[in-house]
Motif scaffolding. Structure first.
Motif, PDB file in Angstrom:
ATOM      1  N   ASP A 230       1.617   6.619   4.149  1.00 55.55           N
ATOM      2  CA  ASP A 230       1.613   8.084   3.684  1.00 55.55           C
ATOM      3  C   ASP A 230       0.322   8.575   4.222  1.00 55.55           C
ATOM      4  O   ASP A 230       0.176   9.975   4.570  1.00 55.55           O
ATOM      5  N   ALA A 231      -0.754   7.604   4.525  1.00 53.70           N
ATOM      6  CA  ALA A 231      -2.266   8.269   4.954  1.00 53.70           C
ATOM      7  C   ALA A 231      -2.417   8.228   6.334  1.00 53.70           C
ATOM      8  O   ALA A 231      -3.188   8.638   6.879  1.00 53.70           O
ATOM      9  N   GLY A 232      -1.398   7.753   7.196  1.00 54.89           N
ATOM     10  CA  GLY A 232      -1.350   7.622   8.461  1.00 54.89           C
ATOM     11  C   GLY A 232      -2.537   6.458   8.683  1.00 54.89           C
ATOM     12  O   GLY A 232      -3.310   6.860   9.727  1.00 54.89           O
ATOM     13  N   ALA A 233      -2.778   5.647   7.911  1.00 53.94           N
ATOM     14  CA  ALA A 233      -3.997   4.683   8.247  1.00 53.94           C
ATOM     15  C   ALA A 233      -3.409   3.212   8.709  1.00 53.94           C
ATOM     16  O   ALA A 233      -2.041   3.007   8.646  1.00 53.94           O
TER      17      ALA A 233
ATOM     18  N   GLN B 189      -9.795  -4.001  11.772  1.00 62.07           N
ATOM     19  CA  GLN B 189      -8.780  -3.015  11.615  1.00 62.07           C
ATOM     20  C   GLN B 189      -9.014  -1.578  11.139  1.00 62.07           C
ATOM     21  O   GLN B 189     -10.014  -1.245  11.087  1.00 62.07           O
ATOM     22  N   ALA B 190      -7.857  -0.761  10.688  1.00 57.64           N
ATOM     23  CA  ALA B 190      -8.407   0.553  10.878  1.00 57.64           C
ATOM     24  C   ALA B 190      -8.892   1.256   9.712  1.00 57.64           C
ATOM     25  O   ALA B 190      -8.491   1.142   8.544  1.00 57.64           O
ATOM     26  N   PRO B 191      -9.824   1.932   9.917  1.00 56.18           N
ATOM     27  CA  PRO B 191     -10.699   2.640   9.105  1.00 56.18           C
ATOM     28  C   PRO B 191     -10.746   4.044   8.764  1.00 56.18           C
ATOM     29  O   PRO B 191     -10.709   4.812   9.902  1.00 56.18           O
TER      30      PRO B 191
ATOM     31  N   ALA C  90      -8.745   3.721   7.137  1.00 55.00           N
ATOM     32  CA  ALA C  90      -8.227   2.801   6.068  1.00 55.00           C
ATOM     33  C   ALA C  90      -8.080   3.569   4.698  1.00 55.00           C
ATOM     34  O   ALA C  90      -8.607   4.713   4.454  1.00 55.00           O
ATOM     35  N   VAL C  91      -7.424   2.944   3.990  1.00 57.64           N
ATOM     36  CA  VAL C  91      -7.152   3.386   2.464  1.00 57.64           C
ATOM     37  C   VAL C  91      -7.636   2.457   1.565  1.00 57.64           C
ATOM     38  O   VAL C  91      -7.636   1.212   1.637  1.00 57.64           O
ATOM     39  N   PRO C  92      -8.228   2.793   0.543  1.00 57.06           N
ATOM     40  CA  PRO C  92      -8.690   2.011  -0.929  1.00 57.06           C
ATOM     41  C   PRO C  92      -7.638   1.518  -1.356  1.00 57.06           C
ATOM     42  O   PRO C  92      -6.713   2.371  -1.909  1.00 57.06           O
TER      43      PRO C  92
ATOM     44  N   GLY D  73     -23.813   5.525   3.249  1.00 57.34           N
ATOM     45  CA  GLY D  73     -23.026   4.309   2.645  1.00 57.34           C
ATOM     46  C   GLY D  73     -21.548   4.621   2.301  1.00 57.34           C
ATOM     47  O   GLY D  73     -20.861   3.687   1.677  1.00 57.34           O
ATOM     48  N   GLU D  74     -20.860   5.821   2.657  1.00 57.78           N
ATOM     49  CA  GLU D  74     -19.789   6.226   2.403  1.00 57.78           C
ATOM     50  C   GLU D  74     -18.648   5.199   3.365  1.00 57.78           C
ATOM     51  O   GLU D  74     -19.191   5.140   4.470  1.00 57.78           O
ATOM     52  N   ILE D  75     -17.725   4.932   2.776  1.00 63.36           N
ATOM     53  CA  ILE D  75     -16.481   4.138   3.909  1.00 63.36           C
ATOM     54  C   ILE D  75     -16.221   4.988   5.091  1.00 63.36           C
ATOM     55  O   ILE D  75     -15.773   6.225   4.898  1.00 63.36           O
ATOM     56  N   TYR D  76     -16.278   4.647   6.119  1.00 57.29           N
ATOM     57  CA  TYR D  76     -15.760   5.546   7.497  1.00 57.29           C
ATOM     58  C   TYR D  76     -14.656   4.898   7.728  1.00 57.29           C
ATOM     59  O   TYR D  76     -13.639   5.583   8.439  1.00 57.29           O
ATOM     60  N   GLY D  77     -14.406   3.458   7.657  1.00 62.10           N
ATOM     61  CA  GLY D  77     -13.188   2.937   7.998  1.00 62.10           C
ATOM     62  C   GLY D  77     -13.419   1.263   8.565  1.00 62.10           C
ATOM     63  O   GLY D  77     -14.265   0.708   7.996  1.00 62.10           O
ATOM     64  N   VAL D  78     -12.433   0.763   9.071  1.00 61.37           N
ATOM     65  CA  VAL D  78     -12.298  -0.677   9.562  1.00 61.37           C
ATOM     66  C   VAL D  78     -12.431  -0.789  11.154  1.00 61.37           C
ATOM     67  O   VAL D  78     -11.518  -0.238  11.738  1.00 61.37           O
ATOM     68  N   LEU D  79     -13.364  -1.656  11.575  1.00 66.03           N
ATOM     69  CA  LEU D  79     -13.347  -1.772  13.076  1.00 66.03           C
ATOM     70  C   LEU D  79     -12.789  -3.067  13.288  1.00 66.03           C
ATOM     71  O   LEU D  79     -13.135  -4.269  12.809  1.00 66.03           O
ATOM     72  N   SER D  80     -11.655  -3.315  14.174  1.00 64.73           N
ATOM     73  CA  SER D  80     -11.298  -4.749  14.590  1.00 64.73           C
ATOM     74  C   SER D  80     -11.883  -5.133  15.755  1.00 64.73           C
ATOM     75  O   SER D  80     -12.091  -4.451  16.986  1.00 64.73           O
TER      76      SER D  80
END
Length: 531
Positions: free
Chosen positions: A430-433, A60-62, A412-414, A508-515
Motif C-alpha cells: 500500500d505504501a509502495g515500499a 532493502q527498501a527504505p 521502508a514501512v515500520p 536520526g529520523e529513518i530514511y529507509g533501508v540500503l541493500s
C-alpha cells in the motif's frame, strides 16, 4: 594502484531494480516490484557481507515517515501517486519478486554472499596500491580492517602499525635464490663447500629485508600524508605496499612513488661502503657486493616509466600535473607499462644471450636461454597485468562518486514485532515500499526484516509468521547516514558487512533501508559506462 576493483549487477533491462527518484526531490528510489501480500509471489533475497568490500549483501527498501505509529501505514509518497494505474492499484510483490526473476527464486544473488566479494568487481577494492614489477602484482581486494586477507601469509610484525606478511611464494623464491647464488659462491669461494648454501640463504633473507625497507619507505610517506596502509606483503619477486587511498595532489603522488627507489639506492650505497671496508674475496665481501648489485637492480627497474612500477607512478604524476586530470596520467603510464612489458619479454633474453648484461655469450637453445625466457615472461606478465589493473582501478575511482546512499536507499514501512508477515507485506504494498523495519512501541527502529528470510516462508504460512522472527537486529555499524557517497560509503559498508543497512537522516529520523545488492548493481552499471 590508481584503480580499483565491486559489486552489483545491472538488470537486463538496464535498470537496477529501483523506481526513479521522486519529482519532489526526496531521493527515495523504488523498484517496479510490487509488494508481497498473502496471495502474491515470493520476495527477493539478498546477499550478505563484504570482505574487503562490504561483504555480504543485499540491503532493502527504505523510507518511512518520521516517527509514525508502528501500526499505521505511512502515507503515500508523491511518486507513488504518479505510478501507472495498474501498478498502483493491484496488489503485487514488490518485496517478493524482482524484475525478470521467476517466482520463488531470489534475484541475482545468493544469501550469504557479499556482492562485494564478486571476483574482479569488488567496489571496496578501490584503493591505490604500490605494486612494483620487481615486487608482485597488487591484490585486487581489500578485506575488512584488522583481518588477514586471503593469501596474506605469515604475519612477521607491525612496523608503524602496518602488518607485514610473508606470502608462501616467498619461500619458493628464497629457495631459488639460495640455489642460484650458491652456485656462484662455488666458483668464487670453493673452500666453503656445502656451507655455501647457508651463506646463500642469508643473502636471500638480507635481500628481502632490503625490499622491506623499500616498501616501508612508501608506507612512512603514505602515513605522513594521512593515507591509510592496509598491509605490506613480501611475495614472489618482491613486495607490495597496499595503500588504500589516492594521493590528493600530483606532487604527493610523485614523492610517494620516488621514495622507494631512493631508499634502494641509499642501501646500495651503504652496502658499497661496507664492501670497501672489508677484505675482497671473503664471505662478507661477496655478500655485500651481491646486496649492493641487487639493490641497484631493484632501484633501476622500479624507475622504469610504466605502471605498476614506481617510475610509472612518477610518470602518472607528471602527466596529471600537466593535464590536471589523474585519469589522463593513468592512461599514459599504463600504456607505457604495457609497452615496457613487451620490451622485457623480447629484449631481456636477447640481451642475456648476446652477453650485453655482462655474462658470457650463450648458445640459443641452451638451458640458460630457456631460464632467461621464463624469467622475462614472468616479469612481462606482472608488468602487463599491473598496468591493466591500474586502468581498471582508475575507471572505478572515476565512477565512485555516482554511488550515493540517498539515491540507492529503498522506501521502508515500520511494523511492530508481533505483526504477521502477510499483513506487513500488505502495508508495504500500500505504501509502495520495498523494505520492512521493526520498531518498538515508541517508533524507534529495532531490526530490519531480511529479504532472504521472507523468501523462505511459503505464502500459506505468512499470516502465522511474525516479522520479528525474520528480522536482523540493527547494530551500531548498520546505521548509516543518508549523506554517504562514493568511497566513504564503501568504506562504511566494508567496516560492518551486512545484507541490509538502516539509513537515517542527520536528525536520526529513518530514511529507509540500503541493500548491499543495490549497491552492487549500481556499481556494475556505473562501471559499464565508458569513461
Amino acid at each position: 594502484m590508481d584503480e580499483s576493483a565491486g559489486s552489483g549487477r545491472p538488470q537486463p533491462d538496464g535498470t537496477d531494480g529501483r523506481r526513479p527518484e521522486a519529482p519532489d526531490g526526496s531521493g527515495h528510489s523504488e523498484s517496479s516490484r510490487p509488494v508481497d501480500t498473502a496471495d502474491s509471489a515470493r520476495p527477493a533475497r539478498g546477499g550478505s557481507e563484504s570482505g574487503e568490500g562490504a561483504e555480504g549483501a543485499r540491503p532493502q527498501a527504505p523510507e518511512e515517515a518520521p516517527r509514525q505509529a508502528p501500526e499505521e501505514a505511512p502515507r503515500q509518497a508523491p511518486e507513488e501517486a504518479g505510478r501507472p494505474p495498474e501498478e498502483s492499484t493491484r496488489p503485487g510483490d514488490r518485496l517478493a519478486k524482482a524484475p525478470h526473476d521467476t517466482p520463488g527464486k531470489a534475484p541475482h544473488d545468493t544469501p550469504g554472499k557479499a556482492p562485494h566479494d564478486t571476483p574482479g568487481k569488488n567496489p571496496h577494492d578501490t584503493h591505490p596500491e604500490f605494486a612494483h614489477a620487481t615486487h608482485g602484482p597488487a591484490p585486487k581486494t581489500t578485506p575488512p580492517k584488522g583481518k588477514k586477507g586471503p593469501g596474506g601469509g605469515l604475519l612477521m610484525g607491525r612496523p608503524f602499525g602496518v602488518p607485514v606478511y610473508v606470502a608462501p611464494s616467498w619461500f619458493l623464491v628464497a629457495a631459488l635464490i639460495t640455489w642460484v647464488f650458491g652456485g656462484q659462491l662455488d666458483r668464487v669461494l670453493p673452500e666453503l663447500g656445502a656451507a655455501r648454501y647457508l651463506v646463500s640463504l642469508f643473502f636471500a633473507v638480507a635481500f628481502y629485508a632490503s625490499v622491506l625497507v623499500h616498501e616501508l619507505a612508501h608506507t612512512v610517506v603514505a602515513l605522513r600524508y594521512k593515507l591509510p596502509v592496509r598491509r605490506i606483503q613480501l611475495q614472489f619477486f618482491g613486495g607490495v605496499s597496499e595503500i588504500e587511498k589516492e594521493s590528493e595532489t600530483p606532487g604527493r603522488e610523485f614523492v610517494l612513488a620516488f621514495v622507494g627507489p631512493l631508499l634502494s639506492l641509499v642501501l646500495a650505497g651503504v652496502f658499497y661502503a661496507g664492501m670497501r671496508a672489508v677484505e675482497p674475496g671473503t664471505v662478507p665481501g661477496v655478500l655485500l657486493a651481491g646486496l649492493m648489485i641487487s639493490n641497484l637492480i631493484v632501484a633501476a627497474f622500479n624507475l622504469l616509466p610504466g605502471l605498476p612500477l614506481d617510475g610509472g607512478r612518477m610518470l602518472r604524476a607528471v602527466v596529471w600535473k600537466i593535464t590536471g586530470k589523474p585519469m589522463s596520467g593513468t592512461i599514459a603510464a599504463a600504456w607505457v607499462g604495457r609497452a615496457l612489458a613487451i620490451s622485457v619479454l623480447i629484449g631481456l633474453p636477447l640481451l642475456n644471450q648476446s652477453g650485453a648484461l655482462g655474462g658470457e655469450t650463450q648458445d640459443i637453445g641452451g638451458m640458460d636461454t630457456v631460464m632467461d625466457a621464463l624469467l622475462a615472461a614472468i616479469l612481462a606478465a606482472i608488468i602487463w597485468t599491473g598496468a591493466g589493473n591500474s586502468l581498471r582501478m582508475a575507471r572505478l575511482r572515476e565512477h565512485l562518486p555516482e554511488l550515493r546512499a540517498r539515491a540507492l536507499t529503498r522506501r521502508a514501512v515500520p511494523v511492530e514485532t508481533s505483526t504477521p508477515l502477510s499483513e506487513a507485506l500488505r502495508r508495504a504494498n500500500d505504501a509502495g515500499a520495498r523494505a520492512l523495519v521493526v520498531v518498538d512501541a515508541d517508533g524507534d527502529p529495532m531490526s530490519v526484516v531480511r529479504e532472504a528470510a521472507i523468501v523462505g516462508v511459503p505464502e500459506h504460512r505468512r499470516p502465522w509468521v511474525t516479522v520479528s522472527g525474520l528480522a536482523q537486529d540493527i547494530t551500531e555499524g548498520m546505521r548509516i547516514s543518508a549523506e554517504l557517497a562514493g568511497e566513504e560509503l564503501l568504506d562504511t559498508l566494508r567496516a560492518t558487512p551486512a545484507t541490509e543497512y538502516l539509513v537515517v537522516e542527520a536528525s536520526g529520523e529513518i530514511y529507509g533501508v540500503l541493500s548491499a545488492a543495490d549497491v552492487e548493481r549500481a556499481f556494475v552499471k556505473a562501471m559499464a559506462r565508458p569513461s
